[in-house]
Design a protein around this motif. Structure first.
Motif, short mmCIF file in Angstrom:
data_model
loop_
_atom_site.label_atom_id
_atom_site.label_comp_id
_atom_site.label_asym_id
_atom_site.label_seq_id
_atom_site.Cartn_x
_atom_site.Cartn_y
_atom_site.Cartn_z
N MET A 291 11.17 -35.46 17.27
CA MET A 291 9.96 -34.63 17.18
C MET A 291 9.28 -34.79 15.83
O MET A 291 8.06 -34.65 15.71
N ASN A 292 10.07 -35.10 14.82
CA ASN A 292 9.52 -35.26 13.46
C ASN A 292 9.34 -36.72 13.06
O ASN A 292 8.92 -36.99 11.93
N LEU A 293 9.66 -37.64 13.96
CA LEU A 293 9.49 -39.06 13.70
C LEU A 293 8.16 -39.50 14.31
O LEU A 293 7.94 -39.31 15.50
N PRO A 294 7.22 -40.04 13.52
CA PRO A 294 5.93 -40.46 14.07
C PRO A 294 6.10 -41.38 15.27
O PRO A 294 6.89 -42.33 15.22
N TYR A 295 5.38 -41.08 16.34
CA TYR A 295 5.55 -41.85 17.58
C TYR A 295 5.24 -43.32 17.40
O TYR A 295 5.72 -44.16 18.17
N THR A 296 4.44 -43.67 16.39
CA THR A 296 4.11 -45.08 16.15
C THR A 296 5.33 -45.90 15.78
O THR A 296 5.34 -47.13 15.95
N THR A 297 6.39 -45.24 15.30
CA THR A 297 7.63 -45.94 14.94
C THR A 297 8.23 -46.64 16.16
O THR A 297 8.76 -47.75 16.05
N TRP A 298 8.13 -46.00 17.31
CA TRP A 298 8.72 -46.56 18.53
C TRP A 298 8.02 -47.85 18.94
O TRP A 298 8.65 -48.75 19.49
N LYS A 299 6.74 -47.93 18.65
CA LYS A 299 6.00 -49.14 18.99
C LYS A 299 6.46 -50.33 18.15
O LYS A 299 6.55 -51.47 18.64
N LYS A 300 6.80 -50.07 16.89
CA LYS A 300 7.25 -51.13 15.99
C LYS A 300 8.57 -51.75 16.46
O LYS A 300 8.80 -52.95 16.28
N TYR A 301 9.43 -50.91 17.02
CA TYR A 301 10.78 -51.38 17.37
C TYR A 301 10.98 -51.47 18.88
O TYR A 301 12.13 -51.52 19.35
N ALA A 302 9.90 -51.52 19.64
CA ALA A 302 9.99 -51.53 21.11
C ALA A 302 10.81 -52.71 21.63
O ALA A 302 11.64 -52.56 22.54
N LYS A 303 10.61 -53.90 21.06
CA LYS A 303 11.33 -55.09 21.53
C LYS A 303 12.83 -54.98 21.25
O LYS A 303 13.65 -55.32 22.10
N LEU A 304 13.17 -54.51 20.05
CA LEU A 304 14.58 -54.36 19.69
C LEU A 304 15.26 -53.31 20.57
O LEU A 304 16.42 -53.49 20.98
#
Length: 354
Positions: A52-65
């Motif tokens: 909830m406190n982690l910016p959702y854009t972080t998930w886009k950066k690591y989507a492939k991993l």
């Protein structure tokens, strides 16, 4: 947040009420399942607060991993000696009492990756070769690995969730009609390839034809819901949990809830799920960019579809398939990953106008 906490509290209470008879018999500890569920809920709440406190854009950066990690787990669980067999399905990895279910990770991992893919390639989604087919190839590769376990319930939720995301991205209806024809043929092959699936279909059509065999579970579920009436028998007063309905704390927990809390209690739970769906859709509609929009839609679709399939099985609307009821059913991987998912949804809501 209020809806999530309310469902979680109801879930912990119902896990205790539905399981204490079986837990006392099997482990000599009436609190065995509820203690573990409370531990899972605590871990899930920590995960939810973190996401909830982690910016959702972080998930886009690591989507492939993330997707690579999820596929690795799906492959590992199929290796003899690593994957654990429970209920006829090789769906768990773990040591002793601690285990995880890789298919639960895949549901969230694929939603994150597909949201990333659609946000970048949405302009190609009307093209069968450039947009529609590549996304389908990924989805059905994951589905195929899940079916090797086999786990039809989780596979259904994963495919239907991804279809909702692809459809809202603007895919052509003609492509979906073609996919539906192929899917129907594939579904028939899946049913015909496993005798137990055929028996589940026949048991669904007429469970009283084999009341002590394939029809046993759904009959016992209906015997729980029916006597519940309007107000229910009262919390803790279920009769079906006394060794009639097998392991009622998992997939059929809604049957015990209906027996003890009645039509009013069951309706209240349904209203909470509808409220969660409504708020989730509003978050998706008001999301600041296409990635967060697809991500929010994927998460809320997964929760809604899983709840709909579970409750439909319990009340006899569709054939029996093993799938948990979000927030309520006993299960560590499922509960923790669901709470992690709604944490992401709550983070996206911070950037919306609602």
């Amino acid at each position: 947040m209020g809806v999530i906490v309310a469902l979680l509290i109801i879930g912990i209470a119902m896990v205790y009420s539905s399981s204490f008879v079986w837990a006392e018999y099997k482990f000599n500890d009436a609190w065995y399942y509820v203690k573990r569920q409370a531990l899972f809920a605590g871990a899930g709440m920590i995960a939810m607060i973190f996401t909830m406190n982690l910016p959702y854009t972080t998930w886009k950066k690591y989507a492939k991993l993330i997707l690579l990690f999820c596929f690795s787990l799906l492959l590992l669980v199929l290796i003899p000696g690593i994957g654990m067999v429970r209920g006829g399905a090789q769906s768990w990895i773990g040591i002793g009492a601690f285990s995880i279910q890789p298919s639960e990770f895949m549901k969230l991992g694929l939603i994150i990756f597909l949201a990333t893919y659609l946000s970048v390639n949405q302009k190609y989604i009307t093209s069968l070769r450039k947009g529609f087919f590549p996304s389908l190839l990924l989805v059905f590769t994951a589905f195929g690995l899940i079916m090797l376990q086999p786990d039809l319930g989780t596979g259904m939720v994963l495919v239907l969730t991804c279809m909702v995301m692809i459809f809202t991205a603007g895919a052509r209806l003609s492509h979906f009609f073609g996919l539906a024809a192929v899917g129907l043929a594939g579904f028939i092959v899946l049913i015909a390839s496993a005798p137990y699936r055929i028996s589940r279909i026949t048991a669904f059509l007429n469970p009283w034809e084999d009341p002590l065999g394939d029809g046993f579970q759904i009959i016992q579920s209906l015997y729980a819901i029916g006597p519940g009436g309007l107000m229910g028998l009262g919390f803790g007063e279920s009769l079906q949990k006394f060794f009639y309905l097998p392991e009622p704390q998992t997939d059929f927990i809604f049957a015990i809830l209906g027996e003890e809390l009645g039509f009013i209690g069951g309706t209240a739970v349904l209203l909470l799920f509808f409220l969660l769906l409504w708020r989730g859709i509003k978050i998706a509609l008001e999301a600041p960019d296409s990635f967060s929009r697809f991500l929010a839609l994927g998460i809320v679709s997964m929760l809604a579809l899983q709840a709909m399939i579970n409750i439909s099985v319990v009340i006899g609307l569709i054939p029996v398939t093993g799938i948990t009821l979000p927030f309520l059913s006993y299960g560590g991987s499922s509960l923790t990953l669901i709470l992690c998912s709604v944490g992401i949804l709550l983070n996206i809501s911070r950037y919306t106008k609602i």
